[in-house]
Scaffold this motif. Structure first.
Motif, PDB file in Angstrom:
ATOM      1  N   MET A   1      16.710 -16.393  11.602  1.00 26.18           N
ATOM      2  CA  MET A   1      18.097 -16.640  11.185  1.00 26.18           C
ATOM      3  C   MET A   1      19.030 -15.774  12.028  1.00 26.18           C
ATOM      4  SD  MET A   1      19.779 -16.220   7.413  1.00 26.18           S
ATOM      5  CE  MET A   1      21.492 -16.552   7.140  1.00 26.18           C
ATOM      6  N   ALA A   2      20.119 -16.382  12.449  1.00 20.95           N
ATOM      7  CA  ALA A   2      21.053 -15.653  13.303  1.00 20.95           C
ATOM      8  C   ALA A   2      21.759 -14.558  12.522  1.00 20.95           C
ATOM      9  CB  ALA A   2      22.071 -16.608  13.889  1.00 20.95           C
ATOM     10  N   GLN A   3      22.057 -13.480  13.205  1.00 20.88           N
ATOM     11  CA  GLN A   3      22.809 -12.368  12.628  1.00 20.88           C
ATOM     12  C   GLN A   3      24.160 -12.287  13.324  1.00 20.88           C
ATOM     13  OE1 GLN A   3      21.067  -8.535  13.293  1.00 20.88           O
ATOM     14  NE2 GLN A   3      22.434  -7.485  11.862  1.00 20.88           N
ATOM     15  N   VAL A   4      25.219 -12.230  12.541  1.00 18.55           N
ATOM     16  CA  VAL A   4      26.565 -12.157  13.098  1.00 18.55           C
ATOM     17  C   VAL A   4      26.976 -10.696  13.206  1.00 18.55           C
ATOM     18  CG1 VAL A   4      28.972 -12.803  12.824  1.00 18.55           C
ATOM     19  CG2 VAL A   4      27.183 -14.414  12.155  1.00 18.55           C
ATOM     20  N   LEU A   5      27.228 -10.247  14.441  1.00 13.92           N
ATOM     21  CA  LEU A   5      27.603  -8.861  14.693  1.00 13.92           C
ATOM     22  C   LEU A   5      29.066  -8.794  15.129  1.00 13.92           C
ATOM     23  CD1 LEU A   5      24.462  -7.572  16.636  1.00 13.92           C
ATOM     24  CD2 LEU A   5      24.955  -7.393  14.201  1.00 13.92           C
ATOM     25  N   GLU A   6      29.724  -7.749  14.696  1.00 17.66           N
ATOM     26  CA  GLU A   6      31.124  -7.553  15.038  1.00 17.66           C
ATOM     27  C   GLU A   6      31.249  -6.575  16.195  1.00 17.66           C
ATOM     28  OE1 GLU A   6      34.765  -7.150  12.138  1.00 17.66           O
ATOM     29  OE2 GLU A   6      33.941  -5.150  12.491  1.00 17.66           O
ATOM     30  N   PHE A   7      31.993  -6.967  17.227  1.00 13.10           N
ATOM     31  CA  PHE A   7      32.232  -6.101  18.378  1.00 13.10           C
ATOM     32  C   PHE A   7      33.654  -5.589  18.291  1.00 13.10           C
ATOM     33  CE2 PHE A   7      33.479  -5.974  23.072  1.00 13.10           C
ATOM     34  CZ  PHE A   7      33.059  -4.664  23.218  1.00 13.10           C
ATOM     35  N   LYS A   8      33.802  -4.264  18.288  1.00 19.83           N
ATOM     36  CA  LYS A   8      35.114  -3.642  18.149  1.00 19.83           C
ATOM     37  C   LYS A   8      35.601  -3.120  19.500  1.00 19.83           C
ATOM     38  CE  LYS A   8      34.182  -2.208  13.378  1.00 19.83           C
ATOM     39  NZ  LYS A   8      34.114  -1.073  12.426  1.00 19.83           N
ATOM     40  N   LEU A   9      36.923  -2.987  19.631  1.00 19.88           N
ATOM     41  CA  LEU A   9      37.501  -2.434  20.857  1.00 19.88           C
ATOM     42  C   LEU A   9      36.966  -1.018  21.063  1.00 19.88           C
ATOM     43  CD1 LEU A   9      39.539  -2.704  23.213  1.00 19.88           C
ATOM     44  CD2 LEU A   9      41.257  -1.702  21.714  1.00 19.88           C
ATOM     45  N   PRO A  10      36.224  -0.781  22.153  1.00 20.31           N
ATOM     46  CA  PRO A  10      35.598   0.533  22.341  1.00 20.31           C
ATOM     47  C   PRO A  10      36.587   1.577  22.838  1.00 20.31           C
ATOM     48  CG  PRO A  10      35.092  -0.883  24.197  1.00 20.31           C
ATOM     49  CD  PRO A  10      35.878  -1.734  23.228  1.00 20.31           C
ATOM     50  N   ASP A  11      36.155   2.823  22.783  1.00 19.84           N
ATOM     51  CA  ASP A  11      36.935   3.919  23.351  1.00 19.84           C
ATOM     52  C   ASP A  11      36.928   3.764  24.864  1.00 19.84           C
ATOM     53  OD1 ASP A  11      38.106   6.255  24.141  1.00 19.84           O
ATOM     54  OD2 ASP A  11      36.699   7.603  23.148  1.00 19.84           O
ATOM     55  N   LEU A  12      38.104   3.600  25.455  1.00 18.95           N
ATOM     56  CA  LEU A  12      38.216   3.354  26.890  1.00 18.95           C
ATOM     57  C   LEU A  12      38.393   4.627  27.700  1.00 18.95           C
ATOM     58  CD1 LEU A  12      40.524   0.229  26.632  1.00 18.95           C
ATOM     59  CD2 LEU A  12      38.064   0.267  27.011  1.00 18.95           C
ATOM     60  N   GLY A  13      38.287   5.783  27.055  1.00 17.95           N
ATOM     61  CA  GLY A  13      38.364   7.055  27.764  1.00 17.95           C
ATOM     62  C   GLY A  13      39.783   7.488  28.058  1.00 17.95           C
ATOM     63  N   GLU A  14      39.905   8.662  28.682  1.00 16.03           N
ATOM     64  CA  GLU A  14      41.195   9.223  29.108  1.00 16.03           C
ATOM     65  C   GLU A  14      42.165   9.396  27.948  1.00 16.03           C
ATOM     66  OE1 GLU A  14      41.611  10.324  32.066  1.00 16.03           O
ATOM     67  OE2 GLU A  14      39.861   9.460  33.041  1.00 16.03           O
ATOM     68  N   GLY A  15      41.641   9.531  26.707  1.00 10.08           N
ATOM     69  CA  GLY A  15      42.510   9.751  25.560  1.00 10.08           C
ATOM     70  C   GLY A  15      43.289   8.529  25.127  1.00 10.08           C
ATOM     71  N   GLU A  65      46.647 -13.300  22.749  1.00  8.48           N
ATOM     72  CA  GLU A  65      46.991 -12.659  24.006  1.00  8.48           C
ATOM     73  C   GLU A  65      48.396 -12.074  23.877  1.00  8.48           C
ATOM     74  OE1 GLU A  65      46.459 -15.821  26.750  1.00  8.48           O
ATOM     75  OE2 GLU A  65      44.297 -15.493  26.955  1.00  8.48           O
ATOM     76  N   GLY A  66      48.539 -10.812  24.247  1.00  4.29           N
ATOM     77  CA  GLY A  66      49.806 -10.108  24.071  1.00  4.29           C
ATOM     78  C   GLY A  66      49.805  -9.184  22.875  1.00  4.29           C
ATOM     79  N   THR A  67      48.741  -9.235  22.063  1.00  5.09           N
ATOM     80  CA  THR A  67      48.648  -8.382  20.880  1.00  5.09           C
ATOM     81  C   THR A  67      48.100  -7.013  21.258  1.00  5.09           C
ATOM     82  OG1 THR A  67      48.224 -10.307  19.480  1.00  5.09           O
ATOM     83  CG2 THR A  67      47.633  -8.149  18.575  1.00  5.09           C
ATOM     84  N   GLU A  68      48.665  -5.957  20.683  1.00  5.01           N
ATOM     85  CA  GLU A  68      48.147  -4.605  20.878  1.00  5.01           C
ATOM     86  C   GLU A  68      47.182  -4.271  19.754  1.00  5.01           C
ATOM     87  OE1 GLU A  68      51.633  -2.278  23.395  1.00  5.01           O
ATOM     88  OE2 GLU A  68      51.262  -1.751  21.309  1.00  5.01           O
ATOM     89  N   LEU A  69      46.013  -3.765  20.135  1.00  2.03           N
ATOM     90  CA  LEU A  69      44.995  -3.389  19.162  1.00  2.03           C
ATOM     91  C   LEU A  69      44.649  -1.920  19.321  1.00  2.03           C
ATOM     92  CD1 LEU A  69      42.471  -6.389  19.409  1.00  2.03           C
ATOM     93  CD2 LEU A  69      44.257  -6.035  17.698  1.00  2.03           C
ATOM     94  N   PRO A  70      44.415  -1.205  18.225  1.00  2.00           N
ATOM     95  CA  PRO A  70      43.954   0.176  18.322  1.00  2.00           C
ATOM     96  C   PRO A  70      42.463   0.217  18.619  1.00  2.00           C
ATOM     97  CG  PRO A  70      44.179  -0.442  16.025  1.00  2.00           C
ATOM     98  CD  PRO A  70      44.677  -1.612  16.826  1.00  2.00           C
ATOM     99  N   VAL A  71      42.012   1.322  19.199  1.00  2.00           N
ATOM    100  CA  VAL A  71      40.584   1.509  19.428  1.00  2.00           C
ATOM    101  C   VAL A  71      39.862   1.448  18.084  1.00  2.00           C
ATOM    102  CG1 VAL A  71      38.838   3.203  20.123  1.00  2.00           C
ATOM    103  CG2 VAL A  71      40.867   2.845  21.538  1.00  2.00           C
ATOM    104  N   GLY A  72      38.779   0.684  18.033  1.00  3.50           N
ATOM    105  CA  GLY A  72      38.028   0.526  16.793  1.00  3.50           C
ATOM    106  C   GLY A  72      38.363  -0.736  16.035  1.00  3.50           C
ATOM    107  N   ALA A  73      39.417  -1.464  16.456  1.00  2.45           N
ATOM    108  CA  ALA A  73      39.767  -2.715  15.786  1.00  2.45           C
ATOM    109  C   ALA A  73      38.800  -3.814  16.228  1.00  2.45           C
ATOM    110  CB  ALA A  73      41.200  -3.116  16.112  1.00  2.45           C
TER     111      ALA A  73
END
Length: 482
Positions: A1-15, A65-73
């Motif tokens: 059975m397939a498992q649905v995983l959520e991928f979040k915006l990762p930490d892109l570094g440089e603060g 497209e054009g939306t701003e997301l925080p890291v972890g969203a």
């Protein structure tokens, strides 16, 4: 059975704490591989393609497209762990893929499709030069595994089954397929000016619409005194509002408000901080660059890679910083200390379609003129393609600003915080000059140094600038440090 995983915006570094979605590289129902880029985002530093750590079928996307997301969203969800079915999707993503297939067949629009997505638009990619081939290739979505249906990837079935273009397509009308455009900036430019891209014939390879094509159409429309829109927006692409959207409360008629975000916002914040924190001062001097230009011509006439003028000026800068290390430093305001740096990471100002950026040449003090020329060329090309990494835009210790390319003689630039100084170079032009006791026409340049008065006094800054001018006037002075 397939498992649905959520991928979040990762930490892109440089603060960095947030990013703006510029372009989705996958659709709901697409099959993605592990580490395949799925979305292109813009941070305050650069454009970044974000790879997905999961392989499977995309079941949902989060954010227009054009939306701003925080890291972890959340960015998207992927159904993993099941073999593709004959319909081309994993078991966990069958319903979503079926919905997308129905959309392609014209049954109903996708629920998550807004105007920007329907047009395939992006937000702030840099434009390219007129008539130039695109510096960044379009990404081709991966082919579905053997046995999978052509409906696995959105758009792939349309491309495979679409009829040949009608005879009138070459004259502007393109049908219902996606319009080939060199960058999302071109789509945004057309959208903001009400221009239907389907009415244009691209001058790029295979009919690719370039920024120059859009700008030409807008100029032609303005010259004829009519709106740029050649046809009304297609209803399936841009839903007609029931009433005109009201102006924002803070906007007055005739005003255009441009958000300070992304690279432009980061530049604004940095310059404001520099002006608040750094007590800067500027000194300048005119120099006879005739001998420097002759030396460069002789180098380039001897064969081998051509040496750029910027590389010679950078070589002069690193030699001057070795004599005056106070200017290769930063100020730790919390500790009330001046921190001198033993490595020169040389930034240089580059104007791009996305705004002013300052790429950094690492360990510039260890490079010769040929190496500096090659690195400047590489970083400049990446800057115009919007492909600089955060690491290539940070960590500078001194900046070289060649504003002479804009046809101006002098400037008092704002220091690139947290550096301590910036050397400005104006245009090199023939002027009357007293040379060896006689009036002659010489190639003259104005040099300016803006420096942080906390790290040194005027004597040190003047000594640095005078040494730079001496090397420009007599390049043989550099032989002492070769």
């Amino acid at each position: 059975m397939a498992q649905v995983l959520e991928f979040k915006l990762p930490d892109l570094g440089e603060g960095l704490t947030e990013a703006e979605i510029v372009r989705w590289l996958v659709e709901v129902g697409d099959v993605v591989a592990v580490d395949q880029p799925v979305v292109e985002v813009e941070t305050a530093k650069a454009m970044v393609e974000v790879p997905c750590p999961y392989g499977g079928v995309v079941t949902a996307r989060f954010g227009e497209e054009g939306t701003e997301l925080p890291v972890g969203a959340p960015l998207l969800t992927v159904a993993v762990g099941a073999a593709p079915s004959p319909g081309g999707t994993a078991a966990g993503g069958a319903q979503e893929a079926a919905a997308v297939t129905a959309t392609d067949a014209g049954e109903s629009p996708r629920a998550d499709t807004g105007p920007a997505q329907a047009e395939g638009s992006g937000n702030v990619l840099v434009g390219y030069g007129t008539g130039a081939a695109p510096a960044r290739r379009r990404r081709v979505r991966p082919t579905a595994p053997a046995g999978a249906s052509a409906h696995t990837s959105v758009g792939s079935d349309a491309a495979a089954t679409a009829p040949p273009p009608a005879p009138g397509a070459a004259n502007g009308h393109r049908g219902d397929g996606p319009v080939p455009v060199i960058s999302p900036l071109v789509r945004r430019l057309a959208r903001e000016n009400g221009l239907d891209l389907r009415e244009l014939t691209g001058s790029g390879p295979d009919g690719l619409i370039l920024r120059a094509d859009v700008e030409y159409a807008l100029r032609a429309a303005a010259a004829q005194g009519r709106p740029a829109t050649a046809t009304q927006p297609r209803p399936e692409a841009v839903p007609a509002p029931s009433a005109p959207a009201p102006l924002p409360a803070s906007a007055a008629p005739g005003e255009t408000r441009i958000p300070l975000k992304g690279v432009r916002g980061a530049v604004a914040d940095k310059l404001s901080r520099s002006r608040r924190e750094i007590p800067d001062a500027t000194c300048w001097v005119d120099a006879d660059a005739t001998e420097l230009m002759r030396a460069r011509a002789a180098m380039n006439a001897s064969g081998g890679p051509k040496i750029s003028l910027l590389a010679l000026l950078a070589r002069i800068c690193t030699a001057a910083l070795a004599r005056f290390p106070e200017l290769n430093s930063t100020v730790d305001t919390a500790a009330r200390e001046v921190v001198r740096l033993d490595r020169v990471h040389l930034g240089f100002a580059a104007q791009t379609g996305r705004g002013l950026v300052v790429p950094v040449v690492r360990d510039a003090h260890t490079r010769d003129a040929e190496s500096l020329t090659a690195e400047f060329a590489r970083l400049t090309e990446a800057a115009h393609a919007g492909a600089l990494t955060p690491a290539e835009l940070t960590g500078g210790t001194f900046t070289l600003n060649n504003y002479g390319v804009f046809g101006v003689d002098g400037s008092t630039p704002i220091i690139n915080h947290p550096e301590a100084a910036m050397l400005g170079v104006g245009r090199i032009v023939p002027k009357p000059w007293v040379h060896e006791g006689e009036l002659a026409v010489r190639q003259v340049v104005q040099l300016s140094l803006t420096f942080d008065h906390r790290v040194c006094d005027g004597g040190t800054a003047g000594g640095f600038l005078r040494y730079v001018a001496d090397c420009v006037e007599q390049p043989a002075v550099l032989l002492r440090t070769v």
